[in-house]
Design a protein around this motif. Structure first.
Motif, PDB file in Angstrom:
ATOM      1  N   ILE A  80     -18.177 -10.578  11.248  1.00 26.96           N
ATOM      2  CA  ILE A  80     -19.444  -9.853  11.354  1.00 26.96           C
ATOM      3  C   ILE A  80     -20.549 -10.705  11.957  1.00 26.96           C
ATOM      4  CG2 ILE A  80     -21.254  -8.707  10.018  1.00 26.96           C
ATOM      5  CD1 ILE A  80     -19.079  -7.707   8.125  1.00 26.96           C
ATOM      6  N   GLY A  81     -20.586 -11.962  11.633  1.00 22.88           N
ATOM      7  CA  GLY A  81     -21.647 -12.843  12.113  1.00 22.88           C
ATOM      8  C   GLY A  81     -22.176 -13.671  10.956  1.00 22.88           C
ATOM      9  N   LYS A  82     -23.293 -14.327  11.184  1.00 23.79           N
ATOM     10  CA  LYS A  82     -23.878 -15.186  10.148  1.00 23.79           C
ATOM     11  C   LYS A  82     -24.118 -14.400   8.868  1.00 23.79           C
ATOM     12  CE  LYS A  82     -25.834 -18.383  13.386  1.00 23.79           C
ATOM     13  NZ  LYS A  82     -26.965 -19.103  13.874  1.00 23.79           N
ATOM     14  N   SER A  83     -24.276 -15.140   7.761  1.00 27.34           N
ATOM     15  CA  SER A  83     -24.357 -14.495   6.450  1.00 27.34           C
ATOM     16  C   SER A  83     -25.489 -13.471   6.360  1.00 27.34           C
ATOM     17  CB  SER A  83     -24.476 -15.527   5.339  1.00 27.34           C
ATOM     18  OG  SER A  83     -25.624 -16.314   5.500  1.00 27.34           O
ATOM     19  N   ASN A  84     -26.624 -13.736   7.034  1.00 26.01           N
ATOM     20  CA  ASN A  84     -27.705 -12.749   6.971  1.00 26.01           C
ATOM     21  C   ASN A  84     -27.274 -11.427   7.606  1.00 26.01           C
ATOM     22  OD1 ASN A  84     -27.794 -13.971   9.556  1.00 26.01           O
ATOM     23  ND2 ASN A  84     -29.952 -13.433   9.806  1.00 26.01           N
ATOM     24  N   ARG A  85     -26.457 -11.494   8.659  1.00 26.52           N
ATOM     25  CA  ARG A  85     -25.958 -10.268   9.291  1.00 26.52           C
ATOM     26  C   ARG A  85     -24.961  -9.570   8.370  1.00 26.52           C
ATOM     27  NH1 ARG A  85     -25.176 -10.598  15.245  1.00 26.52           N
ATOM     28  NH2 ARG A  85     -27.389 -10.220  15.033  1.00 26.52           N
ATOM     29  N   VAL A  86     -24.122 -10.331   7.677  1.00 18.84           N
ATOM     30  CA  VAL A  86     -23.168  -9.742   6.739  1.00 18.84           C
ATOM     31  C   VAL A  86     -23.929  -8.998   5.643  1.00 18.84           C
ATOM     32  CG1 VAL A  86     -21.335 -10.194   5.055  1.00 18.84           C
ATOM     33  CG2 VAL A  86     -21.408 -11.501   7.202  1.00 18.84           C
ATOM     34  N   TYR A  87     -24.969  -9.627   5.100  1.00 26.41           N
ATOM     35  CA  TYR A  87     -25.777  -8.967   4.063  1.00 26.41           C
ATOM     36  C   TYR A  87     -26.448  -7.702   4.602  1.00 26.41           C
ATOM     37  CZ  TYR A  87     -25.224 -12.764   0.708  1.00 26.41           C
ATOM     38  OH  TYR A  87     -24.701 -13.666  -0.191  1.00 26.41           O
ATOM     39  N   GLU A  88     -26.916  -7.747   5.837  1.00 29.84           N
ATOM     40  CA  GLU A  88     -27.535  -6.556   6.433  1.00 29.84           C
ATOM     41  C   GLU A  88     -26.535  -5.413   6.517  1.00 29.84           C
ATOM     42  OE1 GLU A  88     -30.871  -8.673   9.326  1.00 29.84           O
ATOM     43  OE2 GLU A  88     -28.947  -8.063  10.174  1.00 29.84           O
ATOM     44  N   VAL A  89     -25.298  -5.713   6.908  1.00 22.26           N
ATOM     45  CA  VAL A  89     -24.260  -4.677   6.981  1.00 22.26           C
ATOM     46  C   VAL A  89     -23.945  -4.156   5.580  1.00 22.26           C
ATOM     47  CG1 VAL A  89     -21.816  -4.263   7.481  1.00 22.26           C
ATOM     48  CG2 VAL A  89     -23.240  -5.462   9.153  1.00 22.26           C
ATOM     49  N   LEU A  90     -23.731  -5.068   4.638  1.00 24.88           N
ATOM     50  CA  LEU A  90     -23.367  -4.657   3.279  1.00 24.88           C
ATOM     51  C   LEU A  90     -24.489  -3.893   2.577  1.00 24.88           C
ATOM     52  CD1 LEU A  90     -21.403  -7.808   2.049  1.00 24.88           C
ATOM     53  CD2 LEU A  90     -20.473  -5.645   2.881  1.00 24.88           C
ATOM     54  N   ASN A  91     -25.735  -4.142   2.976  1.00 27.04           N
ATOM     55  CA  ASN A  91     -26.877  -3.425   2.405  1.00 27.04           C
ATOM     56  C   ASN A  91     -27.321  -2.245   3.260  1.00 27.04           C
ATOM     57  OD1 ASN A  91     -27.196  -5.030   0.044  1.00 27.04           O
ATOM     58  ND2 ASN A  91     -28.096  -6.639   1.305  1.00 27.04           N
ATOM     59  N   ARG A  92     -26.499  -1.914   4.251  1.00 24.76           N
ATOM     60  CA  ARG A  92     -26.733  -0.753   5.123  1.00 24.76           C
ATOM     61  C   ARG A  92     -28.010  -0.865   5.957  1.00 24.76           C
ATOM     62  NH1 ARG A  92     -22.942   2.868   2.970  1.00 24.76           N
ATOM     63  NH2 ARG A  92     -22.387   2.347   0.851  1.00 24.76           N
ATOM     64  N   LYS A  93     -28.421  -2.058   6.247  1.00 30.45           N
ATOM     65  CA  LYS A  93     -29.604  -2.284   7.091  1.00 30.45           C
ATOM     66  C   LYS A  93     -29.192  -2.396   8.558  1.00 30.45           C
ATOM     67  CE  LYS A  93     -32.433  -2.970   3.555  1.00 30.45           C
ATOM     68  NZ  LYS A  93     -32.938  -1.774   2.959  1.00 30.45           N
ATOM     69  N   ARG A  94     -27.911  -2.661   8.802  1.00 29.50           N
ATOM     70  CA  ARG A  94     -27.386  -2.825  10.154  1.00 29.50           C
ATOM     71  C   ARG A  94     -26.063  -2.084  10.248  1.00 29.50           C
ATOM     72  NH1 ARG A  94     -27.889  -6.535  14.386  1.00 29.50           N
ATOM     73  NH2 ARG A  94     -29.366  -7.800  13.211  1.00 29.50           N
ATOM     74  N   SER A  95     -25.869  -1.398  11.357  1.00 27.53           N
ATOM     75  CA  SER A  95     -24.606  -0.690  11.586  1.00 27.53           C
ATOM     76  C   SER A  95     -23.556  -1.646  12.115  1.00 27.53           C
ATOM     77  CB  SER A  95     -24.819   0.424  12.618  1.00 27.53           C
ATOM     78  OG  SER A  95     -25.722   1.377  12.129  1.00 27.53           O
TER      79      SER A  95
END
Length: 122
Positions: A79-94
């Motif tokens: 997915i990418g760096k941890s902040n991007r993973v958190y964004e995906v898991l928190n539905r902030k990023r598709s």
């Protein structure tokens, strides 16, 4: 071999009972061929009458994480760096197409689940 289409719930139940009696049938025998045909008919009936909904993509990822004991760090290559993973898991990023491909290949998550429209959380 007396096989007929499965049109009703009673036909379905009767076919299931018949399959139960044929479960030990050897392949390439009349009983084994009857079992194959009945299973095919049952699967078609179930697809039509009991469709399974695909899981939400984020829920599918979280399920795999839990099942495989994965952390956010483990998802970074997909997915990418941890902040991007958190964004995906928190539905902030598709999920992007590349993320979907990597998650499918690395974790074995069905791509149909990953491209499924996410459930809106209110």
């Amino acid at each position: 071999m007396n096989i007929k289409p499965i049109k009703t719930d009673a036909d379905y139940r009767a076919a299931l009972k018949e399959v139960e009696t044929l479960m030990m049938a050897e392949p390439n025998t009349p009983e084994g061929e009857k079992l194959d045909v009945l299973v095919t008919l049952i699967e078609a009936y179930e697809r039509k009458h009991f469709p399974l909904e695909l899981p939400d993509p984020v829920e599918a990822i979280k399920f795999e994480m839990e099942q495989k004991g994965l952390s956010v760090k483990d998802l970074e290559p997909m997915i990418g760096k941890s902040n991007r993973v958190y964004e995906v898991l928190n539905r902030k990023r598709s999920l992007t197409l590349r993320m979907i491909q990597k998650l499918h290949l690395e974790l074995g998550i069905a791509d149909e689940s990953l491209i499924n429209q996410p459930v809106e959380i209110r």
